[in-house]
Design a protein around this motif. Structure first.
Motif, PDB file in Angstrom:
ATOM      1  N   ASN A 291       0.830  -1.199   0.000  1.00 43.75           N
ATOM      2  CA  ASN A 291       0.000   0.000   0.000  1.00 43.75           C
ATOM      3  C   ASN A 291       0.867   1.252   0.000  1.00 43.75           C
ATOM      4  O   ASN A 291       2.047   1.207   0.353  1.00 43.75           O
ATOM      5  CB  ASN A 291      -0.903   0.008   1.242  1.00 43.75           C
ATOM      6  CG  ASN A 291      -1.861  -1.166   1.270  1.00 43.75           C
ATOM      7  OD1 ASN A 291      -2.676  -1.337   0.371  1.00 43.75           O
ATOM      8  ND2 ASN A 291      -1.759  -1.990   2.305  1.00 43.75           N
ATOM      9  N   GLY A 292       0.262   2.356  -0.399  1.00 44.68           N
ATOM     10  CA  GLY A 292       0.960   3.633  -0.398  1.00 44.68           C
ATOM     11  C   GLY A 292       1.362   4.078  -1.787  1.00 44.68           C
ATOM     12  O   GLY A 292       1.238   3.338  -2.769  1.00 44.68           O
ATOM     13  N   ALA A 293       1.890   5.301  -1.865  1.00 43.06           N
ATOM     14  CA  ALA A 293       2.280   5.871  -3.159  1.00 43.06           C
ATOM     15  C   ALA A 293       3.416   5.092  -3.806  1.00 43.06           C
ATOM     16  O   ALA A 293       3.562   5.098  -5.024  1.00 43.06           O
ATOM     17  CB  ALA A 293       2.681   7.338  -2.965  1.00 43.06           C
ATOM     18  N   ASP A 294       4.224   4.405  -2.985  1.00 44.37           N
ATOM     19  CA  ASP A 294       5.346   3.632  -3.523  1.00 44.37           C
ATOM     20  C   ASP A 294       5.054   2.135  -3.499  1.00 44.37           C
ATOM     21  O   ASP A 294       5.984   1.321  -3.444  1.00 44.37           O
ATOM     22  CB  ASP A 294       6.615   3.926  -2.723  1.00 44.37           C
ATOM     23  CG  ASP A 294       6.451   3.623  -1.239  1.00 44.37           C
ATOM     24  OD1 ASP A 294       5.299   3.404  -0.794  1.00 44.37           O
ATOM     25  OD2 ASP A 294       7.467   3.607  -0.519  1.00 44.37           O
ATOM     26  N   ALA A 295       3.788   1.766  -3.572  1.00 46.49           N
ATOM     27  CA  ALA A 295       3.410   0.350  -3.499  1.00 46.49           C
ATOM     28  C   ALA A 295       4.045  -0.460  -4.614  1.00 46.49           C
ATOM     29  O   ALA A 295       4.531  -1.579  -4.392  1.00 46.49           O
ATOM     30  CB  ALA A 295       1.888   0.220  -3.541  1.00 46.49           C
ATOM     31  N   ALA A 296       4.073   0.092  -5.833  1.00 47.52           N
ATOM     32  CA  ALA A 296       4.647  -0.637  -6.973  1.00 47.52           C
ATOM     33  C   ALA A 296       6.148  -0.858  -6.772  1.00 47.52           C
ATOM     34  O   ALA A 296       6.674  -1.937  -7.078  1.00 47.52           O
ATOM     35  CB  ALA A 296       4.384   0.122  -8.261  1.00 47.52           C
ATOM     36  N   SER A 297       6.841   0.142  -6.255  1.00 44.80           N
ATOM     37  CA  SER A 297       8.279   0.012  -6.013  1.00 44.80           C
ATOM     38  C   SER A 297       8.560  -1.025  -4.927  1.00 44.80           C
ATOM     39  O   SER A 297       9.502  -1.824  -5.048  1.00 44.80           O
ATOM     40  CB  SER A 297       8.872   1.369  -5.600  1.00 44.80           C
ATOM     41  OG  SER A 297       8.712   2.324  -6.631  1.00 44.80           O
ATOM     42  N   LYS A 298       7.758  -1.002  -3.873  1.00 46.94           N
ATOM     43  CA  LYS A 298       7.926  -1.987  -2.805  1.00 46.94           C
ATOM     44  C   LYS A 298       7.765  -3.402  -3.344  1.00 46.94           C
ATOM     45  O   LYS A 298       8.520  -4.312  -2.995  1.00 46.94           O
ATOM     46  CB  LYS A 298       6.910  -1.737  -1.690  1.00 46.94           C
ATOM     47  CG  LYS A 298       7.143  -0.482  -0.875  1.00 46.94           C
ATOM     48  CD  LYS A 298       6.035  -0.312   0.152  1.00 46.94           C
ATOM     49  CE  LYS A 298       6.205   0.951   0.967  1.00 46.94           C
ATOM     50  NZ  LYS A 298       5.054   1.159   1.910  1.00 46.94           N
ATOM     51  N   MET A 299       6.755  -3.600  -4.199  1.00 43.02           N
ATOM     52  CA  MET A 299       6.498  -4.909  -4.771  1.00 43.02           C
ATOM     53  C   MET A 299       7.700  -5.397  -5.577  1.00 43.02           C
ATOM     54  O   MET A 299       8.156  -6.542  -5.411  1.00 43.02           O
ATOM     55  CB  MET A 299       5.255  -4.858  -5.662  1.00 43.02           C
ATOM     56  CG  MET A 299       4.984  -6.139  -6.438  1.00 43.02           C
ATOM     57  SD  MET A 299       3.628  -5.949  -7.616  1.00 43.02           S
ATOM     58  CE  MET A 299       4.325  -4.717  -8.733  1.00 43.02           C
ATOM     59  N   VAL A 300       8.238  -4.543  -6.441  1.00 41.88           N
ATOM     60  CA  VAL A 300       9.380  -4.925  -7.271  1.00 41.88           C
ATOM     61  C   VAL A 300      10.589  -5.256  -6.401  1.00 41.88           C
ATOM     62  O   VAL A 300      11.336  -6.208  -6.668  1.00 41.88           O
ATOM     63  CB  VAL A 300       9.718  -3.818  -8.279  1.00 41.88           C
ATOM     64  CG1 VAL A 300      11.025  -4.120  -9.007  1.00 41.88           C
ATOM     65  CG2 VAL A 300       8.580  -3.654  -9.282  1.00 41.88           C
ATOM     66  N   ASN A 301      10.784  -4.495  -5.331  1.00 40.93           N
ATOM     67  CA  ASN A 301      11.913  -4.760  -4.437  1.00 40.93           C
ATOM     68  C   ASN A 301      11.753  -6.099  -3.723  1.00 40.93           C
ATOM     69  O   ASN A 301      12.729  -6.850  -3.570  1.00 40.93           O
ATOM     70  CB  ASN A 301      12.066  -3.632  -3.413  1.00 40.93           C
ATOM     71  CG  ASN A 301      12.833  -2.444  -3.953  1.00 40.93           C
ATOM     72  OD1 ASN A 301      13.867  -2.613  -4.594  1.00 40.93           O
ATOM     73  ND2 ASN A 301      12.341  -1.252  -3.706  1.00 40.93           N
ATOM     74  N   GLN A 302      10.556  -6.424  -3.304  1.00 40.50           N
ATOM     75  CA  GLN A 302      10.323  -7.704  -2.640  1.00 40.50           C
ATOM     76  C   GLN A 302      10.590  -8.873  -3.586  1.00 40.50           C
ATOM     77  O   GLN A 302      11.213  -9.864  -3.205  1.00 40.50           O
ATOM     78  CB  GLN A 302       8.890  -7.766  -2.106  1.00 40.50           C
ATOM     79  CG  GLN A 302       8.648  -6.869  -0.901  1.00 40.50           C
ATOM     80  CD  GLN A 302       7.179  -6.819  -0.505  1.00 40.50           C
ATOM     81  OE1 GLN A 302       6.300  -7.236  -1.252  1.00 40.50           O
ATOM     82  NE2 GLN A 302       6.909  -6.314   0.693  1.00 40.50           N
ATOM     83  N   ILE A 303      10.130  -8.741  -4.807  1.00 41.68           N
ATOM     84  CA  ILE A 303      10.336  -9.812  -5.781  1.00 41.68           C
ATOM     85  C   ILE A 303      11.814  -9.905  -6.162  1.00 41.68           C
ATOM     86  O   ILE A 303      12.360 -11.009  -6.316  1.00 41.68           O
ATOM     87  CB  ILE A 303       9.447  -9.571  -7.025  1.00 41.68           C
ATOM     88  CG1 ILE A 303       7.965  -9.664  -6.631  1.00 41.68           C
ATOM     89  CG2 ILE A 303       9.765 -10.577  -8.124  1.00 41.68           C
ATOM     90  CD1 ILE A 303       7.003  -9.251  -7.715  1.00 41.68           C
ATOM     91  N   SER A 304      12.484  -8.764  -6.286  1.00 45.78           N
ATOM     92  CA  SER A 304      13.921  -8.769  -6.578  1.00 45.78           C
ATOM     93  C   SER A 304      14.701  -9.424  -5.447  1.00 45.78           C
ATOM     94  O   SER A 304      15.636 -10.205  -5.689  1.00 45.78           O
ATOM     95  CB  SER A 304      14.421  -7.335  -6.805  1.00 45.78           C
ATOM     96  OG  SER A 304      13.780  -6.729  -7.904  1.00 45.78           O
TER      97      SER A 304
END
Length: 424
Positions: free
Chosen positions: A230-243
């Motif tokens: 969640n949040g404005a950086d939700a997409a970035s957080k997701m990519v970092n978790q998968i990376s």
């Protein structure tokens, strides 16, 4: 000619290798013209991006060895030029792959190989009226952020092109409802290693990662990996978790190696305090990645120094921060002593002695062979004499309270009065 055309068409239809080779050692940073030394700061940021991308570890830039190397980023740069990104001037940088890998090994950080899993991304965005699949060239802020973060982490992403086969092969309801089999079937036309389904609603994303070939999605019982942000950086957080997931899965820590090592001996270290002081000073030098203690003999200590810079810079730093005097280099030539080997019993007709009386051959004597000493090539060792002051133990001094003398005087006075009274 017709056969050649058919052959060309058949080659076009063959799937390419799915693993994608990522260019880990290039970065592009927007120049902040509002700050001093904008180029220098951009070089540091560019090297940070390369280290994170090559190691797969977002915390790698906090490593002490890496922090030293960032101050000497010029030694790692191979190319530098200016560019433009959306109207902003950028600094494009290329870094030396061997030097970066050596730095990671010196810092005991993992190396995430450049051949990485390629993820097919099915992104569905929920608007006010309807839900839509986001295709490769769609104007989507979430997809843009995903691509930007994936580029920083070195995570290959493939987005469906949105042609007739894509549109007719998979529906929004299949993706939103989490139906794995149609997702896998529609993904098979792309040469990828895994499939990522993302459902976006405002500032939140829910995602499902099928870490398997598309042909097996929905067919095998392999459980997918799921998450939400969640949040404005939700997409970035997701990519970092998968990376982080793929880096942990594939990265390895390479045995420590250095672009240059140096043997250094320090003499006149007469106490433990001096030794630990010297060791801490060496570890703190910006030219040093790591140190190994090779030998302690008497008041001499020999180190193996893993360098981040040249030997000349190391020598200057040592003399600047430590109380030492440089001596002439020591030349060591180690000689391995000869080894005596008994070859066992042997007999020669020429040496046989026949006893005429007993007709018995003389007892055979063992033959002893002495091997030549082995000489190891001479080695030059850098030498310094420690000039630090010897440690002197100072015993603690007991300090009496400020009114101790007054109390003592009162006690003596009372004793005197008591003595006078008893005499009277």
């Amino acid at each position: 000619m017709r056969h050649l055309a058919l052959l060309a068409l058949s080659l076009v239809g063959l799937p390419a290798m799915a693993l994608t080779t990522v260019d880990l050692y290039r970065s592009e940073v927007i120049l902040d013209q509002a700050v001093d030394n904008a180029d220098a700061k951009a070089r540091v940021e560019g090297m940070k991006e390369v280290i994170v991308k090559a190691s797969g570890d977002r915390n790698a830039i906090s490593n002490q060895v890496v922090q030293k190397a960032l101050k000497q980023n010029g030694q790692y740069l191979t190319q530098i030029s200016y560019g433009d990104l959306n109207g902003s001037q950028t600094l494009k940088m290329g870094f030396s792959a061997p030097h970066i890998r050596s730095l990671l090994s010196q810092a005991q950080l993992p190396v995430w190989p450049a051949d990485r899993a390629n993820l097919l991304v099915w992104l569905v965005e929920e608007g006010q009226a309807e839900r839509n699949i986001v295709w490769e060239h769609a104007d989507s802020s979430i997809l843009t952020r995903m691509k930007q973060e994936a580029d920083k982490r070195g995570l290959p992403l493939t987005v469906p092109v949105g042609d007739f086969d894509d549109i007719t092969g998979l529906s929004v309801s299949d993706l939103w409802g989490g139906f794995a089999l149609p997702v896998g079937q529609a993904s098979q036309r792309y040469p990828v290693d895994a499939v990522l389904v993302v459902k976006a609603q405002g500032n939140s994303v829910r995602w499902t990662l099928y870490d398997q070939k598309p042909a097996t999605v929905g067919v095998t019982r392999q459980a997918p990996i799921t998450g939400s942000n969640n949040g404005a950086d939700a997409a970035s957080k997701m990519v970092n978790q998968i990376s982080d997931y793929y880096a942990k899965k594939s990265a390895v820590v390479v045995a420590s190696e250095s672009s240059e090592t140096l043997k250094v001996r320090f003499t006149e270290l007469n106490d433990a305090v001096g030794f630990f002081t010297l060791e801490n000073k060496l570890k703190g030098l910006s030219s040093v990645a790591a140190i190994d203690i090779l030998k302690i003999q008497g008041n001499q200590v020999t180190f193996n120094i893993h360098l981040l810079s040249s030997q000349a810079e190391f020598e200057q730093e040592v003399k600047r921060v430590a109380p030492v005097v440089q001596l002439e280099n020591a030349i060591e030539r180690e000689v391995v002593p000869p080894v005596t080997v008994e070859t066992g019993l042997s007999r020669s007709e020429d040496l046989a002695v026949v006893n005429a009386e007993s007709n018995d051959a003389e007892a055979i004597q063992p033959v002893t062979v002495e091997s030549l000493p082995e000489v190891i090539p001479a080695e030059s060792i850098l030498q310094f004499e420690w000039q630090g002051k010897p440690y002197v133990y100072t015993a603690p001094v007991e300090v009496l309270p400020e009114d101790a003398n007054d109390v003592s005087s009162d006690i003596e006075g009372e004793a005197l009065d008591s003595s006078t009274s008893s005499n009277g």
